[in-house]
Scaffold this motif. Structure first.
Motif, mmCIF file in Angstrom:
data_model
loop_
_atom_site.group_PDB
_atom_site.id
_atom_site.type_symbol
_atom_site.label_atom_id
_atom_site.label_comp_id
_atom_site.label_asym_id
_atom_site.label_seq_id
_atom_site.Cartn_x
_atom_site.Cartn_y
_atom_site.Cartn_z
ATOM 1 N N PRO A 1 0.830 -1.207 0.000
ATOM 2 C CA PRO A 1 0.000 0.000 0.000
ATOM 3 C C PRO A 1 0.860 1.251 0.000
ATOM 4 O O PRO A 1 1.753 1.406 0.840
ATOM 5 C CB PRO A 1 -0.820 -0.132 1.283
ATOM 6 C CG PRO A 1 -0.048 -1.062 2.161
ATOM 7 C CD PRO A 1 0.704 -1.980 1.253
ATOM 8 N N LEU B 1 0.834 2.050 10.164
ATOM 9 C CA LEU B 1 0.606 0.668 10.577
ATOM 10 C C LEU B 1 1.846 -0.193 10.516
ATOM 11 O O LEU B 1 1.950 -1.187 11.242
ATOM 12 C CB LEU B 1 -0.459 0.019 9.672
ATOM 13 C CG LEU B 1 -1.821 0.686 9.585
ATOM 14 C CD1 LEU B 1 -2.692 -0.047 8.566
ATOM 15 C CD2 LEU B 1 -2.501 0.721 10.946
ATOM 16 N N ASP B 2 2.815 0.170 9.644
ATOM 17 C CA ASP B 2 3.891 -0.783 9.358
ATOM 18 C C ASP B 2 5.127 -0.064 8.851
ATOM 19 O O ASP B 2 5.759 -0.508 7.906
ATOM 20 C CB ASP B 2 3.400 -1.807 8.333
ATOM 21 C CG ASP B 2 4.365 -2.971 8.149
ATOM 22 O OD1 ASP B 2 4.927 -3.431 9.152
ATOM 23 O OD2 ASP B 2 4.551 -3.412 6.999
ATOM 24 N N PRO C 1 0.539 1.280 16.323
ATOM 25 C CA PRO C 1 -0.201 1.722 15.143
ATOM 26 C C PRO C 1 -1.143 2.873 15.493
ATOM 27 O O PRO C 1 -1.714 2.916 16.603
ATOM 28 C CB PRO C 1 -0.984 0.472 14.730
ATOM 29 C CG PRO C 1 -0.209 -0.673 15.307
ATOM 30 C CD PRO C 1 0.352 -0.163 16.593
ATOM 31 N N TYR D 1 -6.398 -3.836 3.500
ATOM 32 C CA TYR D 1 -4.966 -4.093 3.669
ATOM 33 C C TYR D 1 -4.486 -3.887 5.102
ATOM 34 O O TYR D 1 -3.300 -4.091 5.396
ATOM 35 C CB TYR D 1 -4.135 -3.236 2.719
ATOM 36 C CG TYR D 1 -4.116 -1.753 3.027
ATOM 37 C CD1 TYR D 1 -3.224 -1.235 3.958
ATOM 38 C CD2 TYR D 1 -4.965 -0.880 2.381
ATOM 39 C CE1 TYR D 1 -3.197 0.117 4.240
ATOM 40 C CE2 TYR D 1 -4.959 0.475 2.660
ATOM 41 C CZ TYR D 1 -4.067 0.965 3.593
ATOM 42 O OH TYR D 1 -4.043 2.306 3.882
ATOM 43 N N GLY D 2 -5.365 -3.500 6.019
ATOM 44 C CA GLY D 2 -4.920 -3.309 7.389
ATOM 45 C C GLY D 2 -6.074 -2.995 8.315
ATOM 46 O O GLY D 2 -7.217 -2.804 7.875
ATOM 47 N N TRP D 3 -5.764 -2.947 9.607
ATOM 48 C CA TRP D 3 -6.807 -2.689 10.603
ATOM 49 C C TRP D 3 -6.221 -1.916 11.773
ATOM 50 O O TRP D 3 -5.015 -1.868 11.983
ATOM 51 C CB TRP D 3 -7.411 -4.011 11.075
ATOM 52 C CG TRP D 3 -6.739 -4.660 12.261
ATOM 53 C CD1 TRP D 3 -7.162 -4.649 13.573
ATOM 54 C CD2 TRP D 3 -5.509 -5.402 12.270
ATOM 55 N NE1 TRP D 3 -6.287 -5.335 14.373
ATOM 56 C CE2 TRP D 3 -5.268 -5.816 13.608
ATOM 57 C CE3 TRP D 3 -4.589 -5.766 11.285
ATOM 58 C CZ2 TRP D 3 -4.144 -6.555 13.976
ATOM 59 C CZ3 TRP D 3 -3.470 -6.513 11.651
ATOM 60 C CH2 TRP D 3 -3.264 -6.894 12.961
ATOM 61 N N GLY E 1 -2.369 -3.248 12.355
ATOM 62 C CA GLY E 1 -1.290 -3.715 11.505
ATOM 63 C C GLY E 1 -1.777 -3.917 10.095
ATOM 64 O O GLY E 1 -2.860 -3.439 9.720
ATOM 65 N N VAL E 2 -0.992 -4.636 9.309
ATOM 66 C CA VAL E 2 -1.306 -4.831 7.900
ATOM 67 C C VAL E 2 -1.660 -6.288 7.625
ATOM 68 O O VAL E 2 -1.278 -7.194 8.369
ATOM 69 C CB VAL E 2 -0.127 -4.409 6.993
ATOM 70 C CG1 VAL E 2 0.137 -2.919 7.126
ATOM 71 C CG2 VAL E 2 1.130 -5.217 7.299
ATOM 72 N N PRO F 1 -0.517 -8.648 5.000
ATOM 73 C CA PRO F 1 0.632 -8.510 4.099
ATOM 74 C C PRO F 1 0.472 -9.132 2.724
ATOM 75 O O PRO F 1 1.182 -8.737 1.804
ATOM 76 C CB PRO F 1 1.762 -9.191 4.871
ATOM 77 C CG PRO F 1 1.086 -10.148 5.787
ATOM 78 C CD PRO F 1 -0.211 -9.516 6.154
#
Length: 314
Positions: free
Chosen positions: A45, A91-92, A104, A156-158, A217-218, A220
């Motif tokens: 992303p 997030l990452d 995050p 792609y993440g939360w 996080g993601v 992946p």
């Protein structure tokens, strides 16, 4: 999975009262191209360009990826590793760029934050981040988008919200309690992200949905379970769990109250999502299905926790 048993760590039912589908990353207006799905299935992303911010595309956590040639080839030379970007949601980022205690977080202000506040989004809410992705490949020693590959909206993440920090009106106290936020763009650039509504949504130290992970996080790698776009449809036509449909008793996803946008199929619903907007909020009414869905997404797609996630915030 039994949708009636979305259990938390201590054996108590986990309920999400606000679930936010949050559009972030490169799009047709900001960046001008899809984020890549790499040949090995990894999702990359790309945060939107932002000349006022300090992070660059080189700061993405993308080990083993030659970002320079990838960005140059896919963008026709418009983007490079040096492009300044808005690293948010955060997030990452690369581990070596994380201050001690990093967690995050998502910054928001202006109209989007006003909408989140009106919708009651706060501690206990969960953000699911989505963006525009497309498969890429190497061809004739260059990167390109795979011919005929579909344009997709993918999750792609939360982020599981622990608290909401005022980073202008309460800047000193927020930094005292959480010094690691100092280099988040919504904190580091108060002259640009100004106003009392500039806030930071901070993730939980430990996830309620996946043991060993931080509260955000993601995801992946590509998986069908992360795909919002319905098969054979344009990327803005989504296939969602059937309980999203307002006919099941939930209030409509914000900005999507028009009944003509919704339809039903066996075991799912279809939504023609609006072309603009960042934050789409679902008031779950305390029903268990949204928490069970998030638990399944995180458990299946978050990948292995990193060392910092296993240890929790310092």
């Amino acid at each position: 999975m039994d949708l009636g048993q979305a259990w938390g760590r201590a054996g108590e039912p986990t309920v999400i009262h606000r679930l936010v589908l949050s559009r972030k990353g490169f799009d047709s207006g900001y960046g001008g191209m899809a984020s890549p799905i790499l040949p090995d299935g990894r999702l990359l992303p790309l945060p939107i360009p932002a000349e006022q911010d300090d992070f660059r595309l080189a700061d993405l956590n993308a080990p083993g990826v030659g970002l320079g040639p990838l960005l140059r080839d896919l963008s026709g030379g418009r983007h490079s590793r040096c492009r300044r970007v808005h690293m948010d949601p955060d997030l990452d980022r690369r581990p070596d760029l994380r201050l001690p205690g990093w967690r995050p977080a998502l910054g928001q202000n202006g109209a989007a934050q006003s909408h989140l506040a009106r919708q009651g989004v706060g501690p206990g809410a969960v953000f699911l981040f989505f963006g525009w992705f497309r498969e890429v490949e190497r061809h004739a020693r260059r990167w390109r988008y795979v011919p005929g590959a579909p344009d997709l909206h993918l999750l792609y993440g939360w982020l599981e919200v622990a608290e909401v920090l005022p980073v202008v009106s309460g800047r000193a106290e927020s930094l005292r309690r959480h010094p690691w936020i100092a280099d988040h763009p919504h904190v580091a650039n108060p002259g640009h992200y100004r106003g009392a509504d500039n806030v930071l949504y901070v993730g939980r130290e430990r996830s309620k949905f996946a043991a060993g992970h931080a509260g955000g996080g993601v995801f992946p790698r590509y998986a069908e379970g992360l795909r919002l776009t319905a098969a054979g449809a344009s990327r803005s036509v989504w296939a969602l769990p059937e309980w999203f449909h307002p006919a099941t008793g939930l209030a409509p996803l914000s900005y999507h109250a028009n009944p003509a946008r919704w339809s039903s199929e066996a075991g799912r619903c279809l939504l023609r999502s609006v072309p603009k907007g960042q934050e789409f909020v679902l008031d779950t009414g305390g029903r268990p299905e949204p928490a069970a869905w998030v638990r399944e997404l995180v458990a299946q797609h978050a990948g292995r926790p990193q060392d910092g996630e296993r240890q929790g915030a310092s």
